[in-house]
Design a protein around this motif. Structure first.
Motif, PDB file in Angstrom:
ATOM      1  N   ASN A   1     -43.492  15.247   3.471  1.00  0.00           N
ATOM      2  CA  ASN A   1     -42.636  15.258   2.283  1.00  0.00           C
ATOM      3  C   ASN A   1     -41.440  16.171   2.517  1.00  0.00           C
ATOM      4  O   ASN A   1     -41.585  17.296   2.985  1.00  0.00           O
ATOM      5  CB  ASN A   1     -43.421  15.736   1.058  1.00  0.00           C
ATOM      6  CG  ASN A   1     -44.478  14.723   0.623  1.00  0.00           C
ATOM      7  OD1 ASN A   1     -45.671  14.968   0.763  1.00  0.00           O
ATOM      8  ND2 ASN A   1     -44.036  13.591   0.117  1.00  0.00           N
ATOM      9  N   LEU A   2     -40.257  15.675   2.187  1.00  0.00           N
ATOM     10  CA  LEU A   2     -39.030  16.451   2.373  1.00  0.00           C
ATOM     11  C   LEU A   2     -38.863  17.446   1.242  1.00  0.00           C
ATOM     12  O   LEU A   2     -38.904  17.084   0.058  1.00  0.00           O
ATOM     13  CB  LEU A   2     -37.813  15.523   2.423  1.00  0.00           C
ATOM     14  CG  LEU A   2     -36.446  16.174   2.604  1.00  0.00           C
ATOM     15  CD1 LEU A   2     -36.352  16.837   3.980  1.00  0.00           C
ATOM     16  CD2 LEU A   2     -35.338  15.141   2.438  1.00  0.00           C
TER      17      LEU A   2
ATOM     18  N   GLU B   1     -44.668   7.111  -4.535  1.00  0.00           N
ATOM     19  CA  GLU B   1     -44.891   6.638  -5.900  1.00  0.00           C
ATOM     20  C   GLU B   1     -44.407   7.620  -6.961  1.00  0.00           C
ATOM     21  O   GLU B   1     -44.222   7.245  -8.122  1.00  0.00           O
ATOM     22  CB  GLU B   1     -46.382   6.332  -6.107  1.00  0.00           C
ATOM     23  CG  GLU B   1     -47.331   7.503  -5.853  1.00  0.00           C
ATOM     24  CD  GLU B   1     -47.715   7.632  -4.383  1.00  0.00           C
ATOM     25  OE1 GLU B   1     -48.609   8.443  -4.094  1.00  0.00           O
ATOM     26  OE2 GLU B   1     -47.102   6.947  -3.529  1.00  0.00           O
ATOM     27  N   ASN B   2     -44.190   8.885  -6.547  1.00  0.00           N
ATOM     28  CA  ASN B   2     -43.705   9.910  -7.488  1.00  0.00           C
ATOM     29  C   ASN B   2     -42.214  10.184  -7.340  1.00  0.00           C
ATOM     30  O   ASN B   2     -41.695  11.128  -7.934  1.00  0.00           O
ATOM     31  CB  ASN B   2     -44.486  11.216  -7.276  1.00  0.00           C
ATOM     32  CG  ASN B   2     -45.967  11.032  -7.556  1.00  0.00           C
ATOM     33  OD1 ASN B   2     -46.349  10.427  -8.555  1.00  0.00           O
ATOM     34  ND2 ASN B   2     -46.811  11.547  -6.665  1.00  0.00           N
ATOM     35  N   GLY B   3     -41.538   9.356  -6.532  1.00  0.00           N
ATOM     36  CA  GLY B   3     -40.102   9.526  -6.382  1.00  0.00           C
ATOM     37  C   GLY B   3     -39.700  10.617  -5.403  1.00  0.00           C
ATOM     38  O   GLY B   3     -38.524  10.959  -5.307  1.00  0.00           O
ATOM     39  N   ARG B   4     -40.668  11.160  -4.643  1.00  0.00           N
ATOM     40  CA  ARG B   4     -40.355  12.186  -3.652  1.00  0.00           C
ATOM     41  C   ARG B   4     -40.030  11.531  -2.318  1.00  0.00           C
ATOM     42  O   ARG B   4     -40.593  10.490  -1.975  1.00  0.00           O
ATOM     43  CB  ARG B   4     -41.537  13.149  -3.484  1.00  0.00           C
ATOM     44  CG  ARG B   4     -41.874  13.967  -4.727  1.00  0.00           C
ATOM     45  CD  ARG B   4     -43.124  14.805  -4.501  1.00  0.00           C
ATOM     46  NE  ARG B   4     -44.287  13.958  -4.220  1.00  0.00           N
ATOM     47  CZ  ARG B   4     -45.522  14.411  -4.019  1.00  0.00           C
ATOM     48  NH1 ARG B   4     -45.736  15.708  -4.047  1.00  0.00           N
ATOM     49  NH2 ARG B   4     -46.501  13.581  -3.771  1.00  0.00           N
ATOM     50  N   PHE B   5     -39.137  12.167  -1.579  1.00  0.00           N
ATOM     51  CA  PHE B   5     -38.765  11.624  -0.275  1.00  0.00           C
ATOM     52  C   PHE B   5     -39.806  12.001   0.774  1.00  0.00           C
ATOM     53  O   PHE B   5     -40.251  13.144   0.848  1.00  0.00           O
ATOM     54  CB  PHE B   5     -37.394  12.153   0.158  1.00  0.00           C
ATOM     55  CG  PHE B   5     -36.243  11.483  -0.544  1.00  0.00           C
ATOM     56  CD1 PHE B   5     -35.878  10.185  -0.211  1.00  0.00           C
ATOM     57  CD2 PHE B   5     -35.541  12.148  -1.538  1.00  0.00           C
ATOM     58  CE1 PHE B   5     -34.825   9.564  -0.849  1.00  0.00           C
ATOM     59  CE2 PHE B   5     -34.487  11.527  -2.187  1.00  0.00           C
ATOM     60  CZ  PHE B   5     -34.121  10.229  -1.843  1.00  0.00           C
ATOM     61  N   LEU B   6     -40.198  11.021   1.554  1.00  0.00           N
ATOM     62  CA  LEU B   6     -41.079  11.283   2.688  1.00  0.00           C
ATOM     63  C   LEU B   6     -40.552  10.520   3.896  1.00  0.00           C
ATOM     64  O   LEU B   6     -39.751   9.590   3.773  1.00  0.00           O
ATOM     65  CB  LEU B   6     -42.528  10.912   2.377  1.00  0.00           C
ATOM     66  CG  LEU B   6     -42.846   9.509   1.841  1.00  0.00           C
ATOM     67  CD1 LEU B   6     -42.996   8.517   2.970  1.00  0.00           C
ATOM     68  CD2 LEU B   6     -44.131   9.547   1.019  1.00  0.00           C
TER      69      LEU B   6
END
Length: 475
Positions: free
Chosen positions: A136-137, A157-162
């Motif tokens: 995760n960024l 799915e939570n809108g976090r960048f990976l």
């Protein structure tokens, strides 16, 4: 005894373990004598301590010379070459390219002490199989982040960048500039294989990883080996993540594998001769007897078996007269791993190296029966291994003569590679072929080739192209 190993055995007294249910006094003496002879043979075949150290030194120097000309990535030779256990063309050269300016952190580790220009990812291990993670960024991007990394960012799915491992490898593969006469091969896991004549290379991209929790759990295990100074050194070396997910995962294209390449290099370098010989012989068993076609069992499987054996048994028991005892123990562990489809990873025991190995019931039964037969054959089991069988037939004088020439040829080629690097101009391109040391190395290679060719002819062998001799000797 050491903790953390599901195979923990009862403590043995110092010396060779002697289980009266397995060995008579006569068979013990036979086993000891055969073990001593095997140690001599292994030295002749190029697995002795001096040639192993010379290989390790040569590859470390090669990395240093190449890294002095590089920017953006650091090159690290890993695998059997860094362990000093294979000749120049005997197996693939495993090269890890570590991207600079990127750090992956275990959850809860503070990133404030890192330079501001560093791009930071956090390990999300909770959603992955043991030893794997998503990256995760953090809301922190370094001053310079490679475009291939930006193109490989996805949203979860939570809108976090990976960072997608599959997209990173695809991007690197598409932008990899081939050199003249290089042949590119199909991707294999995280590796991008290529070949240049007889030299085969596996290239793997990686990022540095700081995971003190994982390393602390490894370091705190009770053990016979490695010694405390090696444990501390391995911890300081940290870890890496490579772009490959768990084979059985629905989201393997998003996952990365946590590995400890430099630490494992250090561990392998601290094994004693007997432990190294067991490792080499077990690798031969896998390659030449079991012969997996889809990497259901690999040399890495064998390496972990040997590391567990070393950790959980007194070091005094690993001596030159106990090679066949420990070979049998190694075969038993391998048989158990195949039978139960279970082998704990030495650095992270929760990770089962046999999980999703693709081993079917027919293969399992065949391999278990084969290993059982080998365990019952005693020292005769090594006649199944082509390289050992040929060495026994040619021992002692022809083998000793040839080994001396082969070792010199290998050392000359290792020196040649490094000298070519040193003779390149500042841009790393044109080689100064008039360099006296370079000329001396090339001249001696030609002389050696003539000596071997002359003896081959004298003993009835005919080789049309004598220029093939160096490559044939170094395979």
């Amino acid at each position: 005894m050491a903790e953390g190993d599901p195979w923990r055995d009862k403590a043995e007294h110092e010396g060779i373990p002697r289980n009266s249910g397995l060995y008579s006094r006569h068979s013990i003496v036979q086993c000891e004598n055969a073990s001593l002879e095997m140690c001599t043979l292994m030295n002749c075949l190029g697995y002795g301590p001096h040639i192993r150290q010379a290989r390790r030194d040569a590859y470390r120097e090669r990395d240093r010379l190449q890294n002095a000309r590089r920017t953006g990535t650091t090159l690290i030779t890993t695998g059997s070459k860094s362990e000093g256990l294979t000749g120049v063309y005997e197996s693939d050269v495993d090269m890890m390219h570590v991207v600079e300016g990127i750090m992956c952190l275990e959850n809860g580790v503070d990133s404030d002490k890192l330079p501001r220009e560093t791009t930071v990812f956090t390990l999300n291990t909770g959603v992955c199989y043991h030893g794997h993670s998503r990256l995760n960024l953090l809301e922190r991007r370094g001053d310079i982040i490679p475009s291939i990394m930006l193109d490989a960012l996805c949203e979860d799915e939570n809108g976090r960048f990976l960072l997608s491992s599959a997209l990173v490898v695809d991007a690197v593969n598409s932008k990899w500039a081939s050199i003249p006469n290089e042949i590119r091969h199909e991707r294999a896991g995280p590796s991008l294989p290529s070949s240049f004549g007889p030299l085969h290379t596996d290239t793997v991209l990686s990022f540095r990883c700081h995971c003190p929790g994982i390393l602390s759990r490894w370091a705190e295990r009770s053990r016979h080996w490695p010694p405390p100074d090696i444990v501390r050194k391995v911890v300081t070396m940290g870890s890496f993540v490579t772009p490959v997910g768990f084979r059985g995962s629905e989201y393997q294209h998003l996952e990365w594998r946590i590995c400890f390449n430099t630490g494992e290099n250090e561990l392998m370098g601290s094994l004693n001769n007997t432990q190294v010989y067991i490792y080499v012989l077990l690798k031969m068993v896998v390659k030449d007897v079991i012969m997996p076609v889809k990497k259901e069992i690999t040399s890495y499987t064998v390496k972990n078996i040997v590391l567990w054996l070393a950790e959980n048994n007194p070091q005094a028991q690993f001596n030159e007269s106990s090679v066949f005892y420990w070979l049998r123990e190694g075969l038993e562990k391998l048989r158990t791993a195949i039978l139960k489809i279970e082998l704990p990873y030495y650095m992270i025991p929760e990770r089962n190296l046999m999980a999703a190995c693709g081993l079917d019931e027919g293969q399992k039964c065949t391999w278990v029966n084969t290993i059982t037969d080998m365990m019952n054959e005693g020292s005769n089991t090594l006649l199944r291994l082509p390289r050992i069988r040929k060495a026994i037939i040619s021992h002692p004088e022809p083998l000793m003569w040839y080994n001396k020439k082969r070792v010199e040829m290998e050392l000359l080629h290792l020196k040649l590679w490094n000298r070519l690097e040193q003779c390149k101009d500042e841009n790393g391109g044109v080689v100064n072929r008039s360099d006296p040391m370079l000329q001396a190395i090339l001249s001696r290679i030609v002389e050696l080739r003539k000596e071997v060719h002359t003896r081959m002819n004298r003993e009835g062998s005919r080789l049309n192209d004598w220029f093939e001799i160096p490559s044939m000797m170094l395979m």
